[in-house]
Scaffold this motif. Structure first.
Motif, mmCIF file in Angstrom:
data_model
loop_
_atom_site.group_PDB
_atom_site.id
_atom_site.type_symbol
_atom_site.label_atom_id
_atom_site.label_comp_id
_atom_site.label_asym_id
_atom_site.label_seq_id
_atom_site.Cartn_x
_atom_site.Cartn_y
_atom_site.Cartn_z
ATOM 1 N N TRP A 287 0.248 -1.060 0.088
ATOM 2 C CA TRP A 287 0.041 -0.056 0.196
ATOM 3 C C TRP A 287 0.911 1.217 -0.190
ATOM 4 N N LEU A 288 0.096 2.508 -0.344
ATOM 5 C CA LEU A 288 1.307 3.522 -0.644
ATOM 6 C C LEU A 288 0.718 4.772 0.638
ATOM 7 N N CYS A 289 1.891 4.626 1.309
ATOM 8 C CA CYS A 289 2.323 5.042 2.303
ATOM 9 C C CYS A 289 2.057 6.742 2.179
ATOM 10 N N GLY B 179 5.098 8.967 0.021
ATOM 11 C CA GLY B 179 5.596 8.299 -1.382
ATOM 12 C C GLY B 179 5.534 7.037 -2.026
ATOM 13 N N ARG B 180 6.663 6.041 -0.393
ATOM 14 C CA ARG B 180 7.078 5.519 -0.919
ATOM 15 C C ARG B 180 5.554 3.744 -0.448
ATOM 16 N N ARG B 181 5.872 3.105 -0.727
ATOM 17 C CA ARG B 181 5.216 1.384 -0.541
ATOM 18 C C ARG B 181 5.289 0.375 -0.001
#
Ligand code: ZN
Length: 287
Positions: free
Chosen positions: A154-156, A159-161
């Motif tokens: 999931w997208l945090c 900006g990372r996943r």
């Protein structure tokens, strides 16, 4: 006299160790600097600890990035306040300060390796090792929320996943609930419904809890803590979470660090960051 100040997205909180008070967070850098300087001068504070949610460079006294208070980005907060007042200022990350506050006056007392996680809008982390807050090279240690637990997950908000925070936070909980029901409601509503026994809400919380246990297992394997505290809106409103998470973590972790740790609800409440900042400044633990 010392002063602890916690710059949050909604309120700026102050403590002098005896009195706690808060004011609405201004919307510009200039107003914020004025608000803080006026309090420092009025209280005749010589040592001031300031905490900010986000990345801070404790060596340079600069707020590197603050996702919820964008106007703070790259602000040399330490030198700006020192220039306007006769005080010495230390700048720390809010979760690190909260951990130090809980270690000094809350549930972490006497701990040799204490970790405190703040679970609310995001997931913050701080550690106190042998009585000292863990800062790392420049103050950004223990970004527990941005440990990646799912590759391509999931997208945090960063900006990372696949960050732990994408699953263990108010927005993570809201997403789990949405997956169960197709309904978008606030995390507090999810907790309310779980308390009334709604199955979907209980399942959403249980999904979030299993990710939190995974994150804790990683922390146990890295740090072998004796006490881990949970603070923030979600565990405060839903303390039932703790027993479940502690049991699950003990099941999946190596037996030795599992045996040695206990999970506790933090005690200092919404002023824990300000209290930690005050103590860090008073004890001169940061530049
Ligand atoms: Zn992240």
């Amino acid at each position: 006299m010392s002063l602890g100040i916690d710059i949050g997205g909604t309120f700026v909180k102050f403590t002098d160790g005896e009195r706690n008070w808060k004011e609405k967070t201004p919307e510009s850098t200039e107003e914020l600097l004025n608000l803080i300087s006026e309090a420092v001068i009025r209280e005749k504070a010589r040592r001031v600890g300031i905490v900010v949610a986000g990345l801070v460079d404790v060596k340079r006294g600069v707020v590197t990035d603050s996702p919820n208070l964008k106007f703070l980005k790259d602000l040399p907060l330490k030198s700006e306040i020192e220039r306007r007042t006769a005080s010495t200022v230390s700048i720390v990350n809010d979760a690190t300060a909260a951990a130090y506050g809980e270690y000094s006056l809350g549930v972490g007392r006497g701990s040799s390796l204490f970790i405190c996680l703040t679970l609310g809008t995001g997931l913050g982390g701080g550690a106190v090792i042998d009585g000292k807050p863990l800062l790392g090279a420049s103050g950004s240690a223990m970004e527990v929320g941005h440990m990646v637990v799912e590759k391509g997950g999931w997208l945090c908000h960063c900006g990372r996943r696949g960050c732990l925070e994408a699953y263990v936070s108010s927005y993570g909980l809201e997403r789990f609930y949405h997956m169960e029901t197709g309904e978008s409601i606030s995390s507090f509503k999810v907790i309310e419904r779980a308390k009334k026994g709604e199955k979907a809400a209980l399942r959403a919380l249980s999904e979030m809890a299993s990710y939190l246990s995974l994150g804790l297992m990683n922390l146990l394997h890295l740090f072998n803590p004796d006490i881990v505290a949970l603070s923030g809106g979600i565990p405060t409103h839903y303390p039932e979470l703790l027993e479940k998470v502690e049991r699950k973590t003990k099941e999946i972790a190596f037996p030795q660090p599992a045996r040695d740790f206990s999970l506790k609800l933090a005690r200092l409440g919404e002023f824990s960051g300000a209290v930690g900042a005050l103590l860090i400044a008073r004890n001169q633990l940061v530049y």
